[in-house]
Design a protein around this motif. Structure first.
Motif, short mmCIF file in Angstrom:
data_model
loop_
_atom_site.label_atom_id
_atom_site.label_comp_id
_atom_site.label_asym_id
_atom_site.label_seq_id
_atom_site.Cartn_x
_atom_site.Cartn_y
_atom_site.Cartn_z
N UNK A 15 -0.36 59.41 -17.12
CA UNK A 15 -0.83 58.21 -16.79
C UNK A 15 0.09 57.01 -17.58
N UNK A 16 0.08 56.62 -16.20
CA UNK A 16 0.47 54.86 -16.65
C UNK A 16 -0.94 53.89 -16.80
N UNK A 17 -0.51 53.53 -17.86
CA UNK A 17 -1.86 52.73 -18.51
C UNK A 17 -1.59 51.21 -18.17
N UNK A 18 -1.58 50.44 -17.43
CA UNK A 18 -2.19 48.26 -17.69
C UNK A 18 -2.83 48.24 -18.64
N UNK A 19 -2.41 47.17 -19.62
CA UNK A 19 -3.53 46.45 -20.28
C UNK A 19 -3.03 44.91 -19.74
N UNK A 20 -4.72 44.72 -19.40
CA UNK A 20 -4.85 42.78 -19.74
C UNK A 20 -5.01 42.08 -21.20
N UNK A 21 -4.78 41.71 -21.86
CA UNK A 21 -5.00 41.46 -23.19
C UNK A 21 -4.91 39.93 -23.57
N UNK A 22 -6.08 39.45 -24.41
CA UNK A 22 -5.72 37.36 -24.19
C UNK A 22 -6.75 37.07 -25.37
N UNK A 23 -7.19 36.16 -26.06
CA UNK A 23 -7.63 35.77 -26.98
C UNK A 23 -8.34 34.55 -26.35
N UNK A 24 -9.31 34.54 -27.55
CA UNK A 24 -11.15 33.94 -27.02
C UNK A 24 -10.97 32.33 -26.85
N UNK A 25 -10.23 31.75 -27.92
CA UNK A 25 -9.48 30.43 -27.87
C UNK A 25 -10.65 29.27 -28.39
N UNK A 26 -10.55 28.28 -29.14
CA UNK A 26 -11.67 27.76 -29.54
C UNK A 26 -13.05 27.44 -28.48
#
Length: 260
Positions: free
Chosen positions: A249-260
């Motif tokens: 199974x190929x997994x695709x991740x979006x990841x980010x930080x919320x910021x100020x």
């Protein structure tokens, strides 16, 4: 989304893949603190179980009580049934106060969400500025050329809802208004691989957990007809492992930080 996976909740719990440790290690490496994680659309808790090994506390929410029945119970996971669209009061009562959550995860579910509403909630509960949101999907499983060709024909049916296209696009096109995490130039998608040994019946259980399969069944259509099952059987074959095969199974991740 609320009713999509209720009728096949048992198949979902049995058939859906877990996720590889290196996925969670990568996510955790981007989270400065590991106090509280919120797993949204937890289903039967596949991601929540792994998060509980890293984070002190995990709140795992789903709109389906039937799905939550099959979730693995651990002392540091609190499962909560929520409304399809939570009010700010429900969010605070069932998840946490403003700026209280280190990580929000969504495994194979965010394409079903009302994203503007959901993102507003995420930005409210995440700790500023380094709180992290991580959302991933996985595409169709890969076994061998013969099986994958049969699956490709099986997959092309008219019973998928339109949000599924975002999964087909590997979350490249999904709206994701967050900052790149430290050490990365973008929010992804980043690719990970997961492998699971499955027998043919396990494979069929996974296919029956699809929303498209359930939707077809409600309309009186059996997608896994005798003819299709025979096609899969011929393609699967037998081997020295008692019919078990590694399924990728190929997994695709979006990841980010919320910021100020």
């Amino acid at each position: 989304m609320a009713n999509l996976f209720i009728k096949q909740a048992k198949q979902y719990a049995q058939g859906r893949p877990s996720y590889p440790p290196h996925l969670f290690q990568f996510i955790a490496s981007k989270t400065p603190q590991h106090d509280l994680a919120w797993d949204v659309g937890t289903g039967s808790g596949q991601a929540a179980r792994s998060l509980a090994e890293i984070y002190n506390n995990v709140i795992a929410t789903d709109t389906s009580p039937k799905q939550l029945e099959f979730a693995t119970k651990l002392p540091n996971i609190r499962y909560q049934q929520t409304s399809p669209t939570m009010s700010s009061t429900e969010l605070e009562q069932k998840v946490g106060a403003e700026s209280s959550v280190d990580l929000v995860t969504i495994a194979q579910a965010m394409h079903w969400f009302d994203l503007p509403v959901f993102y507003k909630q995420v930005k409210w509960v995440l700790k500023k500025p380094h709180g992290i949101i991580a959302a991933w999907c996985y595409t169709t499983p890969e076994v061998n050329d013969s099986m994958d060709q049969v699956l490709e024909r099986f997959y092309k049916n008219s019973y998928w809802d339109s949000p599924r296209q975002m999964v087909d696009d590997k979350y490249k096109t999904i709206d994701f208004p967050f900052e790149a995490v430290d050490g990365e130039d973008s929010t992804g998608p980043f690719e990970f691989e997961n492998e699971r040994w499955m027998g043919l019946e396990d494979y069929f259980t996974y296919l029956r957990s699809w929303s498209a399969y359930q939707k077809a069944k409600e309309k009186g259509v059996e997608l896994l007809s005798e003819h299709v099952v025979e096609e899969f059987k011929r393609a699967w074959g037998e081997d020295e492992n008692g019919g078990q095969k590694p399924v990728k199974f190929s997994i695709y991740l979006r990841i980010g930080k919320v910021g100020a």
